[in-house]
Write a protein that holds these residues in place. Structure first.
Motif, PDB file in Angstrom:
ATOM      1  N   GLU A 155       0.847  -1.188   0.000  1.00 14.13           N
ATOM      2  CA  GLU A 155       0.000   0.000   0.000  1.00 14.13           C
ATOM      3  C   GLU A 155       0.888   1.247   0.000  1.00 14.13           C
ATOM      4  OE1 GLU A 155      -3.165  -0.251  -0.234  1.00 14.13           O
ATOM      5  OE2 GLU A 155      -3.523  -2.363   0.279  1.00 14.13           O
ATOM      6  N   GLU A 156       0.367   2.311  -0.582  1.00 14.47           N
ATOM      7  CA  GLU A 156       1.095   3.567  -0.614  1.00 14.47           C
ATOM      8  C   GLU A 156       0.710   4.403   0.613  1.00 14.47           C
ATOM      9  OE1 GLU A 156       3.420   4.264  -2.727  1.00 14.47           O
ATOM     10  OE2 GLU A 156       3.087   2.392  -3.833  1.00 14.47           O
ATOM     11  N   PHE A 157       1.690   4.780   1.422  1.00 10.14           N
ATOM     12  CA  PHE A 157       1.468   5.521   2.663  1.00 10.14           C
ATOM     13  C   PHE A 157       2.264   6.819   2.611  1.00 10.14           C
ATOM     14  CE2 PHE A 157       2.988   6.274   7.126  1.00 10.14           C
ATOM     15  CZ  PHE A 157       1.787   6.790   7.598  1.00 10.14           C
ATOM     16  N   SER A 158       1.576   7.941   2.777  1.00  7.92           N
ATOM     17  CA  SER A 158       2.224   9.245   2.721  1.00  7.92           C
ATOM     18  C   SER A 158       2.657   9.660   4.125  1.00  7.92           C
ATOM     19  CB  SER A 158       1.259  10.296   2.151  1.00  7.92           C
ATOM     20  OG  SER A 158       1.891  11.562   2.106  1.00  7.92           O
ATOM     21  N   TYR A 159       3.965   9.825   4.278  1.00  3.96           N
ATOM     22  CA  TYR A 159       4.522  10.200   5.585  1.00  3.96           C
ATOM     23  C   TYR A 159       5.599  11.249   5.371  1.00  3.96           C
ATOM     24  CZ  TYR A 159       7.190   9.878   9.917  1.00  3.96           C
ATOM     25  OH  TYR A 159       7.849  10.179  11.080  1.00  3.96           O
ATOM     26  N   SER A 160       5.443  12.410   6.053  1.00  5.23           N
ATOM     27  CA  SER A 160       6.405  13.523   5.943  1.00  5.23           C
ATOM     28  C   SER A 160       6.594  13.911   4.490  1.00  5.23           C
ATOM     29  CB  SER A 160       7.754  13.127   6.569  1.00  5.23           C
ATOM     30  OG  SER A 160       7.588  12.850   7.940  1.00  5.23           O
ATOM     31  N   ASN A 161       5.450  14.002   3.754  1.00  6.43           N
ATOM     32  CA  ASN A 161       5.458  14.409   2.345  1.00  6.43           C
ATOM     33  C   ASN A 161       6.198  13.421   1.452  1.00  6.43           C
ATOM     34  OD1 ASN A 161       4.005  16.780   2.878  1.00  6.43           O
ATOM     35  ND2 ASN A 161       5.901  17.858   3.458  1.00  6.43           N
ATOM     36  N   ASN A 162       6.458  12.213   1.937  1.00  2.00           N
ATOM     37  CA  ASN A 162       7.091  11.168   1.137  1.00  2.00           C
ATOM     38  C   ASN A 162       6.106  10.019   0.964  1.00  2.00           C
ATOM     39  OD1 ASN A 162       9.614  12.455   0.887  1.00  2.00           O
ATOM     40  ND2 ASN A 162      10.203  11.731   2.922  1.00  2.00           N
ATOM     41  N   LEU A 163       5.965   9.534  -0.275  1.00  2.00           N
ATOM     42  CA  LEU A 163       5.068   8.423  -0.554  1.00  2.00           C
ATOM     43  C   LEU A 163       5.868   7.125  -0.413  1.00  2.00           C
ATOM     44  CD1 LEU A 163       2.100   8.064  -1.331  1.00  2.00           C
ATOM     45  CD2 LEU A 163       2.833   7.849  -3.722  1.00  2.00           C
ATOM     46  N   LEU A 164       5.506   6.319   0.576  1.00  2.00           N
ATOM     47  CA  LEU A 164       6.258   5.101   0.887  1.00  2.00           C
ATOM     48  C   LEU A 164       5.419   3.867   0.590  1.00  2.00           C
ATOM     49  CD1 LEU A 164       7.649   6.154   4.387  1.00  2.00           C
ATOM     50  CD2 LEU A 164       8.755   6.450   2.150  1.00  2.00           C
ATOM     51  N   THR A 165       6.083   2.820   0.087  1.00  2.00           N
ATOM     52  CA  THR A 165       5.425   1.520  -0.061  1.00  2.00           C
ATOM     53  C   THR A 165       5.476   0.811   1.277  1.00  2.00           C
ATOM     54  OG1 THR A 165       6.046   1.352  -2.383  1.00  2.00           O
ATOM     55  CG2 THR A 165       5.430  -0.686  -1.266  1.00  2.00           C
ATOM     56  N   SER A 166       4.305   0.429   1.775  1.00  2.00           N
ATOM     57  CA  SER A 166       4.261  -0.140   3.116  1.00  2.00           C
ATOM     58  C   SER A 166       3.314  -1.323   3.156  1.00  2.00           C
ATOM     59  CB  SER A 166       3.827   0.917   4.126  1.00  2.00           C
ATOM     60  OG  SER A 166       2.530   1.403   3.805  1.00  2.00           O
ATOM     61  N   MET A 167       3.352  -2.033   4.288  1.00  2.00           N
ATOM     62  CA  MET A 167       2.431  -3.132   4.567  1.00  2.00           C
ATOM     63  C   MET A 167       1.815  -2.887   5.943  1.00  2.00           C
ATOM     64  SD  MET A 167       4.532  -6.478   3.188  1.00  2.00           S
ATOM     65  CE  MET A 167       3.060  -7.511   3.163  1.00  2.00           C
ATOM     66  N   VAL A 168       0.568  -3.285   6.087  1.00  2.00           N
ATOM     67  CA  VAL A 168      -0.142  -3.094   7.352  1.00  2.00           C
ATOM     68  C   VAL A 168      -0.290  -4.448   8.049  1.00  2.00           C
ATOM     69  CG1 VAL A 168      -2.292  -2.391   8.454  1.00  2.00           C
ATOM     70  CG2 VAL A 168      -1.398  -1.095   6.503  1.00  2.00           C
ATOM     71  N   PHE A 169       0.135  -4.497   9.305  1.00  2.00           N
ATOM     72  CA  PHE A 169      -0.072  -5.656  10.167  1.00  2.00           C
ATOM     73  C   PHE A 169      -1.089  -5.237  11.231  1.00  2.00           C
ATOM     74  CE2 PHE A 169       4.005  -6.097   8.270  1.00  2.00           C
ATOM     75  CZ  PHE A 169       4.194  -7.458   8.072  1.00  2.00           C
ATOM     76  N   ALA A 170      -2.136  -6.017  11.388  1.00  2.00           N
ATOM     77  CA  ALA A 170      -3.195  -5.619  12.325  1.00  2.00           C
ATOM     78  C   ALA A 170      -3.727  -6.845  13.067  1.00  2.00           C
ATOM     79  CB  ALA A 170      -4.328  -4.924  11.584  1.00  2.00           C
ATOM     80  N   GLN A 171      -4.269  -6.573  14.271  1.00  2.00           N
ATOM     81  CA  GLN A 171      -4.823  -7.656  15.092  1.00  2.00           C
ATOM     82  C   GLN A 171      -5.958  -7.081  15.951  1.00  2.00           C
ATOM     83  OE1 GLN A 171      -1.873  -9.663  17.388  1.00  2.00           O
ATOM     84  NE2 GLN A 171      -3.268 -11.213  18.168  1.00  2.00           N
ATOM     85  N   ASN A 172      -7.053  -7.817  16.020  1.00  2.00           N
ATOM     86  CA  ASN A 172      -8.178  -7.392  16.852  1.00  2.00           C
ATOM     87  C   ASN A 172      -7.806  -7.449  18.333  1.00  2.00           C
ATOM     88  OD1 ASN A 172     -10.299  -6.875  14.897  1.00  2.00           O
ATOM     89  ND2 ASN A 172     -10.191  -9.058  14.434  1.00  2.00           N
TER      90      ASN A 172
END
Length: 605
Positions: free
Chosen positions: A152-169
């Motif tokens: 996923e594309e995540f915008s952080y500090s005006n930089n577009l980064l390729t990232s992955m999300v890890f999540a847990q209920n």
């Protein structure tokens, strides 16, 4: 073969040169092909090892993320924050979470944000990733285990980064209000794919080269710089038939491929190196080799042309001269044939000039006689001339010379291929590998050497080999038998006037000593020389520089070198034993321990 004999000498020579060049180029191509396979195989082994480390690193990162989510999920502060409805208390607890999460992120590379979203509407993010995570909320809530997104594309500090999300209920725990086990929200960690998973070892600045991750949706990271490359990488990662293949095509380019599944993050990793990049230096070596072959042929052309000219030019002059004689002009008999070149053609010219001189003298005598005779004598002169022509026919001389030329063309050497193969094996063996080999490998080198000597001495001696299977597996120093065998051939069997016998044998003695014997029935040595040799071998300070000794006098310094190598490696109890009798032969016994520590610390038993 018969057709080849009938061709001109020049044509035959050109055919031979062409065959040599084709064979040399074929050898270069064969070596290039074999070396290319080795390079690709080694690259795939390197890629496989790197991928294994890559998978281990991902596993550690995923475990670390899971542990962070577990610790935060059951942290009392986090639990209270997730169910808090008072905005003022939530604000104060958020500041406490800031300190806790900032401390948790410290020193951990690739953690861009940690997001908490409660079922009651509570929201928390350290770096503004709430909206980004909420896009995946339905998939997260439906997951019964740790959820892992695609790229996923995540915008952080005006930089577009390729990232992955890890999540847990998250579920309530120890709330003391009877709500334990109730779902209170979920926690998500946003991981930067580039900084978390990729380092200098797995990155590449060359387009289409390096390591790629492919998520479960077929997206490729890092950017493959070409849609064709991205589609090829995605297709390969989803095709199980390609898992074990060493080479495949990516974006129309053939290269070395390795693919592994990353089950923990529901992705795959692929390594790809184009063959062009792998074999660039090898191709350069091949090109240089071909240029060297061509240069060598060019450099050989001048002396070769001189040799051919020295052979063909005199023959051409001789053929023209004989054809002029065949024309019947008597004035040609007064000419002398001048041939410059090889000795054989000079001899032919001398003999032919002598024959023509005799014919010229007889012809002059016949002419002088015919001037003083009447018509009857003229008829007699014609008869004499016819008689002389029948005896010395120039056409007969031409055919005889052609026969001599044909015999000379049939001379050839047929053993040079076998000798070159044997010598090549011996040379390759002497320069390659470590200083220790098995006795069987050492014996194969000795057999190549003996093969050369058998060709040289043309049946002057026979050879037998007698080794136990157990002895052949024992490691020995390289080139430890050949000097002893050489001594037996040149100093024992060569001076012998009758056919000799060489026996090479070996086995394991009762005290676990490897014993090798080289025995010949050659000329042997007398008692005084035998005593000198045995004294030299028993001397602790053995040296190859003993004036007058048999070893230096006969050029067999190699025996003393073998003896010194054994004593230096295994002690004075081992080495060579020299036994001989004049006229009866010589036996040299080599002894060394069966079990010992090889260089590098490996113990052989």
């Amino acid at each position: 073969m018969g057709l080849l004999k009938k061709l001109r000498i020049k044509t035959q020579i050109l055919i031979a040169v062409t065959c040599i060049m084709v064979i040399m180029l074929a050898i270069i191509y064969s070596l290039y092909s074999q070396t290319s396979k080795i390079v690709i195989k080694n690259n795939n082994q390197y890629s496989e090892d790197t991928i294994r480390k890559f998978r281990l690193g991902i596993s550690q990162k995923v475990d670390e993320i899971s542990q962070i989510m577990l610790n935060l999920g059951y942290d009392p502060t986090v639990q209270k924050f997730m169910v808090q409805n008072d905005p003022s208390l939530s604000y104060e607890m958020a500041k406490e979470l800031d300190r806790k999460i900032i401390s948790l992120k410290a020193g951990r590379k690739g953690f861009e944000d940690i997001v908490l979203i409660g079922t009651n509407g509570t929201r928390y993010s350290l770096n503004g990733g709430i909206d980004y995570v909420q896009q995946l909320e339905k998939e997260i809530q439906d997951s019964s285990t740790v959820y892992v997104s695609g790229f996923e594309e995540f915008s952080y500090s005006n930089n577009l980064l390729t990232s992955m999300v890890f999540a847990q209920n998250m579920y309530s725990n120890n709330m003391n209000d009877g709500t334990d086990g109730i779902k209170i929200g979920y926690i998500a960690v946003i991981a930067n794919v580039a900084s978390m998973y990729f380092d200098n070892e797995t990155s590449s600045t060359q387009p289409g080269v390096g390591f790629y991750m492919i998520d479960r949706y077929g997206e490729v990271f890092p950017d493959a710089h070409s849609p064709d490359i991205a589609r090829s990488i995605s297709a390969l990662s989803n095709n199980p038939d390609n898992r074990q293949r060493l080479t495949d095509y990516v974006g129309g380019v053939k290269g070395a491929v390795q693919i592994q599944k990353l089950d923990q993050i529901q992705a795959s990793v692929l390594s790809f190196v184009p063959e062009e990049a792998l074999l660039a230096e090898l191709a350069s070596v091949r090109t240089r080799s071909i240029l060297i072959v061509i240069l060598a042929l060019v450099l050989m052309a001048l002396p070769f042309a001189m040799i051919v000219n020295n052979i063909l030019h005199p023959i051409q002059i001789l053929v023209r001269f004989i054809n002029s004689i065949k024309s019947g002009d008597i004035r040609d008999l007064k000419k002398n044939l001048q041939l410059e070149g090889n000795v054989e053609m000079t001899v032919v010219a001398e003999k032919l000039n002598g024959m023509l001189g005799e014919i010229n003298v007889l012809t002059h005598k016949l002419v002088e006689t015919t001037t003083h005779l009447l018509e009857a004598e003229i008829e007699k002169e014609k008869a004499a001339s016819a008689y002389l022509r029948s005896q010395i026919n120039p056409h007969f001389l031409y055919n005889t010379l052609e026969s001599i030329k044909g015999v000379a063309l049939e001379v050839g050497v047929h053993k040079i291929v076998d000798m070159t193969k044997a010598l090549g094996k011996l040379f390759h063996y002497s320069i390659k590998g470590s200083g220790y080999v098995t006795l069987e490998q050492e014996l194969n080198a000795v057999k190549s050497y003996v093969f050369l000597q058998l060709i040289r001495f043309e049946g002057r001696f026979d050879v037998t080999y007698d080794f136990t299977k157990e002895a052949l597996s024992v490691p020995v120093m390289k080139m430890i038998l050949q000097p002893i065998v050489e001594n037996a051939v040149f100093h024992g069997l060569e001076p012998k006037e009758t056919k000799g016998m060489l026996t090479i044998s070996g086995g394991i003695a009762d005290d676990d000593t490897l014993v090798l014997r080289i025995t010949d029935d050659g000329t042997g040595v007398d008692g005084q020389k035998l005593a000198d040799i045995q004294s030299l071998l028993l001397n602790e300070a053995s040296s190859t520089n003993h004036n007058g000794s048999y070893l230096t006098e006969k050029g067999s310094i190699g025996i003393l070198n073998v003896h010194n190598r054994l004593r230096l490696a295994f002690g004075s109890a081992y080495g060579l034993k020299f036994e001989s009798a004049l006229g009866q032969g010589t036996c040299i016994t080599l002894s060394m321990p069966r079990d010992f520590i090889l260089p590098g610390g490996d113990f052989h038993a």
